[in-house]
Design an enzyme around this catalytic site. Structure first.
Site, PDB file in Angstrom:
ATOM      1  N   SER A 167      -5.502  41.112  -7.866  1.00 29.70           N
ATOM      2  CA  SER A 167      -4.777  41.900  -8.870  1.00 29.70           C
ATOM      3  C   SER A 167      -5.453  43.239  -9.144  1.00 29.70           C
ATOM      4  O   SER A 167      -4.771  44.244  -9.393  1.00 29.70           O
ATOM      5  CB  SER A 167      -4.653  41.092 -10.173  1.00 29.70           C
ATOM      6  OG  SER A 167      -5.935  40.794 -10.699  1.00 29.70           O
ATOM      7  N   ASP A 219     -10.172  38.902 -14.311  1.00 32.24           N
ATOM      8  CA  ASP A 219     -11.354  38.889 -13.457  1.00 32.24           C
ATOM      9  C   ASP A 219     -11.142  39.847 -12.291  1.00 32.24           C
ATOM     10  O   ASP A 219     -10.050  40.355 -12.060  1.00 32.24           O
ATOM     11  CB  ASP A 219     -11.652  37.477 -12.952  1.00 32.24           C
ATOM     12  CG  ASP A 219     -10.516  36.913 -12.117  1.00 32.24           C
ATOM     13  OD1 ASP A 219      -9.489  37.602 -11.947  1.00 32.24           O
ATOM     14  OD2 ASP A 219     -10.644  35.775 -11.626  1.00 32.24           O
ATOM     15  N   ASP A 228     -11.633  40.030  -8.232  1.00 27.44           N
ATOM     16  CA  ASP A 228     -11.914  39.351  -6.970  1.00 27.44           C
ATOM     17  C   ASP A 228     -12.663  40.325  -6.075  1.00 27.44           C
ATOM     18  O   ASP A 228     -12.165  41.419  -5.777  1.00 27.44           O
ATOM     19  CB  ASP A 228     -10.620  38.906  -6.298  1.00 27.44           C
ATOM     20  CG  ASP A 228      -9.883  37.873  -7.123  1.00 27.44           C
ATOM     21  OD1 ASP A 228     -10.523  36.920  -7.583  1.00 27.44           O
ATOM     22  OD2 ASP A 228      -8.662  38.025  -7.316  1.00 27.44           O
ATOM     23  N   ASP A 283     -15.384  36.999  -9.278  1.00 28.27           N
ATOM     24  CA  ASP A 283     -15.330  35.982  -8.221  1.00 28.27           C
ATOM     25  C   ASP A 283     -15.824  36.661  -6.950  1.00 28.27           C
ATOM     26  O   ASP A 283     -15.156  37.559  -6.417  1.00 28.27           O
ATOM     27  CB  ASP A 283     -13.906  35.461  -8.017  1.00 28.27           C
ATOM     28  CG  ASP A 283     -13.475  34.525  -9.139  1.00 28.27           C
ATOM     29  OD1 ASP A 283     -14.288  34.261 -10.029  1.00 28.27           O
ATOM     30  OD2 ASP A 283     -12.312  34.079  -9.120  1.00 28.27           O
ATOM     31  N   LYS A 322       4.344  38.473 -13.192  1.00 30.98           N
ATOM     32  CA  LYS A 322       3.144  37.673 -13.463  1.00 30.98           C
ATOM     33  C   LYS A 322       3.106  37.228 -14.918  1.00 30.98           C
ATOM     34  O   LYS A 322       2.774  36.077 -15.214  1.00 30.98           O
ATOM     35  CB  LYS A 322       1.886  38.472 -13.110  1.00 30.98           C
ATOM     36  CG  LYS A 322       1.664  38.680 -11.620  1.00 30.98           C
ATOM     37  CD  LYS A 322       0.381  39.426 -11.340  1.00 30.98           C
ATOM     38  CE  LYS A 322      -0.838  38.650 -11.784  1.00 30.98           C
ATOM     39  NZ  LYS A 322      -2.104  39.309 -11.422  1.00 30.98           N
ATOM     40  N   TYR A 377       2.362  29.704 -13.411  1.00 34.85           N
ATOM     41  CA  TYR A 377       1.350  30.547 -12.769  1.00 34.85           C
ATOM     42  C   TYR A 377       0.069  29.738 -12.642  1.00 34.85           C
ATOM     43  O   TYR A 377      -0.766  29.715 -13.537  1.00 34.85           O
ATOM     44  CB  TYR A 377       1.093  31.804 -13.611  1.00 34.85           C
ATOM     45  CG  TYR A 377       0.262  32.864 -12.906  1.00 34.85           C
ATOM     46  CD1 TYR A 377       0.861  33.970 -12.335  1.00 34.85           C
ATOM     47  CD2 TYR A 377      -1.122  32.750 -12.820  1.00 34.85           C
ATOM     48  CE1 TYR A 377       0.101  34.946 -11.696  1.00 34.85           C
ATOM     49  CE2 TYR A 377      -1.887  33.697 -12.185  1.00 34.85           C
ATOM     50  CZ  TYR A 377      -1.268  34.797 -11.630  1.00 34.85           C
ATOM     51  OH  TYR A 377      -2.030  35.752 -10.985  1.00 34.85           O
TER      52      TYR A 377
END
Length: 640
Positions: free
Chosen positions: A98, A109, A111, A167, A228, A237
């Site tokens: 995202s 968060d 990624d 992450d 989303k 989701y």
């Protein structure tokens, strides 16, 4: 590729995707107004971060990049590389998901992917010395909630760095140094690397391909941000519980952008519901043709790979090697999503030109009023750290319980999992999960009450989660069947009140029961939906339903005669419910049950293999034999 407009108007357009566009219509003035209203609603709801928050994210990413590069130099020095070699030696940190797509919000968060040379090993160095550096920062308070997960399908380190959730994946390349002109989107970088690295690289490669394959990035971003939020509000989701995650929703929205390349964001959202409410699954959703590269890596191909034939909702990633990103979806969760798409389509058809459309779409689902029967899953542990780890493991296995409910009820029962965990403030070391249960639509003429025994499903699920290698004393899980009226009061108190802030709509409210009935009708009659890739039509059934009205989120009518019981089963007649846990721990449950468990997990699973089990080749034949009486679907798959 340049082609003639499929509507015969002689216009020229750039084709993106595997088919021609459905419509090349330009937005109207009203479309721009509705799109502005959508964006304003998202801003009013706080779904955009401030400039200060954006700068802080950039600073955190810069510090993470410096940390990774210092770690690579330290590892190289420890392994005896010369100073000359280490000059200019560095790794790379990429973002994906995202954040890279530009649809993240406050608190989201990030990624990230760390790229390292071949001498920086994943197990010894990434989850070793780099993890130690992060633990040192954790003691200083800079890093919090460090949780390495080396055994995951895609190994990851999760942590919070200066308030930002990270992450971090790792890709160990097969080269000693990463050159300046290194291209992450080149297929050549996939040579001589392991599957874990390929899966780790896939996130960045997929994200970059998506941004290249949509006709208008700002429109795609706004529509995806709304979808989303809609998916989170409506409880669909969650990739881990069998719904869809961020990459899945992104691919679905990108496909609509390809089919309507000139549309504004409000039209993309409206057509999103119309197209997928009529999509003929398991036909795959693809943004480009699957690339069959001579490198020989396994790609999604049900003609060659038997496992791919069992995917009921394939959503294919656009980067090589192309994979199905939605393999977790089950029959139960697909049905829930179909109902939500039907509901969204009904709302868009009724309120498509009224400002109330966005509020109606985002009305929270009243999950705890929808069903008469629920499964209540309670996860407990003896310490806060153990509870956090145990909760994460059980949550990642919940789709296995859904699968067992479907299988042990012989396809009669479907499970509607609530996508989020629930906490009770009075019980700090306990987490709750809930699943609504209802009957699958039966063929016409089927009548009479239905009794379903779920004891076998629950026992096998408990066996599965207790086989976790990191299990510790004090960790426990209880699965209970409760009626709607027996749900805890603090759970029922979480049910949101009906939306009252939305502008008044000129028409009657759309009912959610109509969406459910449409899905059940298609299942009973097995009537294929229209091919929306060829033409855009309004289904006659949808026209008929537009004028109907029933209480939203009403329990399915066919659940009135459903009875869920925990009866005696197989060779465990002597086990009382309270003795099940002790029996499982001490090996009291029958060996046949354990063997059947291995079948449910797949032929590659050896964790529960009996001591006298045959070898791999013989074992597969035995498992198929044991599997025959379980469901008709399993026999049909064997016939294929």
């Amino acid at each position: 590729e340049i082609h003639t407009d499929v509507f015969g108007r002689g216009a020229m357009a750039t084709r993106l995707g595997v088919t021609d566009p459905i419509s090349l219509a330009k937005p109207s003035a009203r479309d721009f107004q509705l799109t502005e209203g959508m964006e304003k609603l998202l801003r009013d709801m706080g779904k955009y971060e401030t400039e200060e928050e954006a700068r802080h994210r950039q600073e955190v990413l810069g510090k993470l990049d410096a940390l990774v590069n210092s770690w690579i130099v330290e590892v190289s020095d420890e392994k005896g590389f010369s100073e000359e070699f280490m000059q200019g030696l560095r790794g790379r940190v990429y973002t994906f998901g995202s954040y890279r797509l530009g649809v993240h919000g406050p608190g989201s968060d990030i990624d990230t992917l760390c790229i390292g040379p071949k001498h920086c090993d994943r197990s010894r160095d990434f989850f070793g010395s780099l993890c130690d550096k992060l633990r040192a920062l954790e003691e200083q308070g800079t890093v919090k909630e460090l949780a390495p997960v080396p055994d995951a399908h895609v190994p990851v380190m999760k942590f919070v760095f200066e308030g930002i959730s990270i992450d971090l994946l790792y890709a160990q390349l097969a080269i000693p140094k990463i050159p300046e002109d290194w291209d992450i989107n080149s297929n050549l970088i996939l040579r001589n690397i392991d599957e874990q690295t390929i899966r780790s690289l896939n996130g960045c490669r997929v994200t970059d391909q998506m941004l290249k394959l949509v006709p208008d990035i700002p429109t795609f971003r706004l529509a995806l941000k709304f979808i989303k939020l809609w998916a989170e509000t409506r409880g669909v989701y969650s990739n881990v519980t069998g719904y869809l995650g961020g990459v899945n929703w992104a691919i679905l929205v990108a496909r609509i952008c390809q089919l309507y390349p000139n549309a504004s964001a409000n039209v993309v959202v409206s057509r999103f519901f119309r197209v997928y409410s009529q999509w003929r699954w398991p036909n795959p959703v693809m943004l480009k043709e699957i690339e069959d590269d001579p490198m020989g890596l396994q790609i999604w191909d049900p003609r060659k790979n038997p496992r791919d034939r069992g995917h009921i909702m394939p959503i294919i990633t656009p980067a090589y090697p192309c994979m199905n990103s939605s393999y977790n979806v089950s029959e139960s969760t697909l049905k829930v999503m179909k109902e939500e798409w039907n509901r969204g389509d009904l709302i868009c058809q009724k309120s498509g030109t009224h400002d109330s459309i966005w509020h109606e779409l985002l009305e929270p689902v009243r999950f705890f009023e929808m069903y008469k029967n629920y499964l209540q899953i309670e996860v407990t542990a003896s310490s806060e750290e153990d509870h956090r780890l145990w909760e994460g493991w059980v949550h990642s296995r919940l789709r296995q319980l859904i699968m067992r409910v479907e299988r042990f009820s012989y396809g009669i029962l479907l499970a509607h999992p609530w996508a989020k965990e629930i906490y009770n403030e009075q019980e700090p070391l306990k987490t709750y999960y809930f699943m609504g249960m209802h009957k699958k639509a039966q063929p016409q003429g089927s009548t009479g009450p239905v009794s379903v025994d779920l004891r076998g499903a629950v026992q096998d699920f408990r066996l599965h989660v207790f086989s976790w290698p990191a299990f510790k004393p004090g960790m426990d899980i209880m699965v209970r069947h409760v009626k709607q009226k027996q749900l805890p009061g603090w759970v029922l108190a979480m049910t949101p009140p009906p939306a009252a802030s939305a502008p008044a709509s000129p028409e009657k409210p759309i009912e959610e029961e109509a969406a459910r009935e449409e899905v059940q009708k298609r299942e009973r009659e097995e009537t294929p939906a229209p091919d929306v890739e060829k033409e855009e039509v309004e289904a006659p059934a949808a026209k008929k339903r537009k004028s109907e009205g029933v209480v939203p989120d009403a329990p399915p009518k066919d659940d009135e005669d459903l009875q869920v019981v925990y009866g005696q089963q197989n060779n465990d007649e002597d086990l009382k419910p309270e003795e099940i846990e002790a029996g499982e721990r001490n090996g009291k449950v029958s060996q046949d049950r354990q063997f059947a468990e291995a079948d449910l997990l797949g032929y590659e699973t050896d964790e529960l293999q009996p001591p006298d089990a045959p070898d791999k080749g013989e074992r597969k034949q035995v498992l198929i034999k044991l599997n025959k009486p379980l469901t008709a679907a399993s026999m049909a798959r064997q016939g294929q």
